[in-house]
Motif scaffolding. Structure first.
Motif, short mmCIF file in Angstrom:
data_model
loop_
_atom_site.label_atom_id
_atom_site.label_comp_id
_atom_site.label_asym_id
_atom_site.label_seq_id
_atom_site.Cartn_x
_atom_site.Cartn_y
_atom_site.Cartn_z
N LEU A 126 -33.19 24.15 62.42
CA LEU A 126 -32.75 24.36 61.05
C LEU A 126 -31.82 23.23 60.65
CD1 LEU A 126 -32.04 28.21 61.13
CD2 LEU A 126 -34.13 27.03 60.42
N ASP A 127 -31.87 22.84 59.39
CA ASP A 127 -31.04 21.73 58.90
C ASP A 127 -29.60 22.16 58.66
OD1 ASP A 127 -33.24 20.08 58.96
OD2 ASP A 127 -33.81 20.55 56.88
N VAL A 128 -29.38 23.46 58.47
CA VAL A 128 -28.04 23.95 58.15
C VAL A 128 -27.41 24.54 59.40
CG1 VAL A 128 -26.67 25.49 56.68
CG2 VAL A 128 -28.77 24.43 55.79
N PRO A 129 -26.25 24.09 59.86
CA PRO A 129 -25.60 24.66 61.04
C PRO A 129 -24.93 25.99 60.70
CG PRO A 129 -24.23 22.93 60.13
CD PRO A 129 -25.50 22.94 59.29
N ASP A 130 -24.40 26.67 61.73
CA ASP A 130 -23.70 27.93 61.49
C ASP A 130 -22.26 27.65 61.09
OD1 ASP A 130 -22.56 27.08 63.80
OD2 ASP A 130 -23.16 28.80 65.03
N ALA A 131 -21.43 28.70 61.01
CA ALA A 131 -20.04 28.55 60.54
C ALA A 131 -19.21 27.70 61.49
CB ALA A 131 -19.40 29.92 60.37
N GLN A 132 -19.55 27.70 62.79
CA GLN A 132 -18.80 26.91 63.76
C GLN A 132 -19.36 25.50 63.91
OE1 GLN A 132 -19.84 30.08 64.42
NE2 GLN A 132 -17.78 30.95 64.04
N GLY A 133 -20.37 25.19 63.14
CA GLY A 133 -20.94 23.85 63.20
C GLY A 133 -21.97 23.67 64.28
N ASN A 134 -22.46 24.78 64.89
CA ASN A 134 -23.46 24.69 65.95
C ASN A 134 -24.86 24.53 65.36
OD1 ASN A 134 -21.57 25.04 68.06
ND2 ASN A 134 -21.58 27.26 67.67
N LEU A 135 -25.68 23.77 66.07
CA LEU A 135 -27.06 23.56 65.65
C LEU A 135 -27.86 24.85 65.87
CD1 LEU A 135 -29.15 21.45 64.65
CD2 LEU A 135 -29.60 20.95 67.06
N LEU A 136 -28.73 25.23 64.93
CA LEU A 136 -29.51 26.47 64.99
C LEU A 136 -31.00 26.15 65.06
CD1 LEU A 136 -27.68 28.69 62.33
CD2 LEU A 136 -27.38 28.69 64.81
N CYS A 137 -31.75 27.09 65.64
CA CYS A 137 -33.20 27.04 65.63
C CYS A 137 -33.74 28.43 65.38
CB CYS A 137 -33.75 26.48 66.95
SG CYS A 137 -33.42 27.54 68.38
N LYS A 138 -34.99 28.54 64.99
CA LYS A 138 -35.60 29.84 64.74
C LYS A 138 -37.00 29.90 65.35
CE LYS A 138 -37.87 29.00 60.29
NZ LYS A 138 -38.02 29.48 58.89
N CYS A 139 -37.41 31.14 65.73
CA CYS A 139 -38.74 31.36 66.32
C CYS A 139 -39.81 31.14 65.25
CB CYS A 139 -38.83 32.77 66.90
SG CYS A 139 -40.44 33.19 67.57
N LYS A 140 -40.86 30.44 65.62
CA LYS A 140 -41.93 30.17 64.67
C LYS A 140 -42.73 31.43 64.32
CE LYS A 140 -42.63 25.35 66.08
NZ LYS A 140 -43.61 24.38 66.62
N LYS A 141 -42.65 32.47 65.16
CA LYS A 141 -43.42 33.70 64.93
C LYS A 141 -42.64 34.72 64.12
CE LYS A 141 -47.13 32.50 67.19
NZ LYS A 141 -48.45 32.38 66.55
N CYS A 142 -41.46 35.10 64.60
CA CYS A 142 -40.72 36.19 63.96
C CYS A 142 -39.53 35.72 63.13
CB CYS A 142 -40.24 37.20 65.02
SG CYS A 142 -39.05 36.52 66.20
N GLY A 143 -39.11 34.44 63.28
CA GLY A 143 -38.00 33.92 62.48
C GLY A 143 -36.63 34.21 63.04
N GLN A 144 -36.55 34.79 64.25
CA GLN A 144 -35.25 35.07 64.86
C GLN A 144 -34.50 33.77 65.12
OE1 GLN A 144 -33.96 38.10 65.49
NE2 GLN A 144 -32.08 37.20 66.30
N ARG A 145 -33.19 33.74 64.79
CA ARG A 145 -32.38 32.52 64.91
C ARG A 145 -31.58 32.55 66.20
NH1 ARG A 145 -30.04 30.91 58.91
NH2 ARG A 145 -32.07 31.00 57.82
#
Length: 410
Positions: free
Chosen positions: A37-56
């Motif tokens: 994901l292009d937008v990090p979380d509140a602590q500035g950590n890099l995020l990713c999501k599952c291509k099937k269900c969208g879980q981050r």
């Protein structure tokens, strides 16, 4: 062009370019199932999501990929039909094994209960060591059941299906016809069966066994009427009865007269008691068979003698081949209380008449062969029984064709 493709493939397996993290190449196969994901979380950590269900999930390198692998194993929207989507896990021994989908224990228990009922298996079937090994081999995570648990599951299934049948009986618009019969077991215990026949809302003839239970003495008409009326109240159909078919036992006459006064019947119950046609035919035939009982006994003993040992059976087959008859037809032994089995026995014996006459010559111990006069009487009684046998088949055909006729009328 090739260099451009290589560069594009390499860029697809790298983290997105940001101002707060440096770009590095990803080597784990788990990233094929996630996207950054292009937008990090509140602590500035890099995020990713599952291509099937969208879980981050947190995609920082210090977090590792263990949580991502665990998600792939239990992701509900992920299918394993494609070989390319099989997730290969490394076991403790270092070997590679395919990930087995999770098993629903409730569905497994229900299927096991259905198999026990359908194939008449003992409850101890679930505790057989060989069966347990098979289940464990198919799925090591399966929860095996004991015979007591299996018994409880079968009882739950029975109660559930009974409620469905009760709702079905209460939903039909027409009336219900009953058939009932009583008999005594080898241990002299009495039993009664009660069967319902009805035309459903789609105009299809249905048959359901309502009860098969122990009938304590005395087996009088009054006691039987109380027993059946309690069963009808349990099903909630005591006001929807059309008629009941019984045999010609004297106690059934009393039974029908007593219970008739407790039911809501049409035409005042004039058509409530229906006598079993098959039983009437049986009484007629059994009375006629008494006239040639001696010949029937000889035929029965002949069949028993020929089938009594392997050596006699082989000698009989040799006689059959000698007179050039078909040996695949075989001999049938009758049941003395069922006249239709008498008919089938006589039919086969008359076919092998020449073989029996030759068998009498080669086997001195065979003393039950009918005489020429008795063979003539057997042929006559066979033609007599054929009429009633055909009538019985007509009764059966009429029952089968009834739903077809009603659907055409509809």
């Amino acid at each position: 062009m090739d260099s451009k493709k290589k560069n594009s493939n390499a860029s697809s397996l790298t983290k997105p370019s940001t101002n707060f993290k440096r770009q590095r190449k990803l080597t784990s196969d788990v990233w094929e199932n996630f996207e950054f994901l292009d937008v990090p979380d509140a602590q500035g950590n890099l995020l990713c999501k599952c291509k099937k269900c969208g879980q981050r999930y947190n995609a920082e390198s210090r977090q590792g990929t263990g949580n991502l692998k665990r998600h792939i194993k239990k992701c509900k929207k992920r299918t394993f039909k494609d070989v390319g989507q099989l997730i290969l896990d490394s076991s403790s021994a270092g070997s590679m094994m395919n990930r087995i989908p999770a098993i629903d224990c409730d569905v497994f228990h229900e299927m096991l209960s259905i198999a026990v009922v359908k194939h008449d298996l003992p409850f101890q079937f679930a505790e057989y060591s060989g069966i347990r090994k098979c289940f464990s081999y198919i799925n090591p995570e399966v929860k095996l059941v004991s015979r007591n648990t299996l018994k409880a599951d079968v009882l739950k299934m029975f109660k559930r299906e009974k409620e469905k049948l009760r709702d079905e009986l209460n939903a039909i618009r027409g009336r219900i016809s009953l058939t009932s019969d009583c008999w005594t077991s080898i241990t002299t215990d009495g039993y009664m069966s009660l069967t319902a026949h009805f035309v459903d809302n789609q105009w299809v003839l249905q048959k359901r066994i309502l009860n098969f239970r122990f009938l304590p003495p005395p087996h009088t008409g009054v006691h039987m009427s109380d027993h059946v009326y309690d069963l009808l109240k349990d099903w909630g159909i005591q006001k929807k009865i059309m008629c009941i078919t019984l045999d010609n036992a004297s106690s059934n006459d009393v039974f029908a007269d007593v219970i008739k006064n407790e039911l809501d019947l049409i035409c005042g119950g004039d058509y409530f008691h229906v006598r079993c046609c098959a039983h009437i035919l049986n009484l007629i035939v059994q009375d006629g068979l008494k006239e040639i009982n001696e010949a029937i006994v000889k035929v029965r003993e002949t069949v028993k003698y020929c089938k009594g040992s392997q050596s006699r059976r082989q000698r009989f087959l040799t006689c059959v081949a000698h007179v050039e008859l078909d040996s695949s037809r075989g001999l049938r032994q009758d049941v003395p209380t069922r006249w239709n089995s008498n008919y089938l026995m006589l039919e086969n014996v008359l076919y092998y008449k020449k073989a029996f006459l030759h068998f009498q010559k080669v086997d001195a111990n065979y003393i039950h062969c009918p005489s020429n006069e008795e063979w003539g009487r057997i042929e006559k009684i066979f033609r007599f029984l054929k009429v009633f046998y055909d009538v019985t088949n007509v009764f059966s055909v009429q029952i089968i064709l009834l739903p077809m006729c009603t659907s055409q009328m509809c």
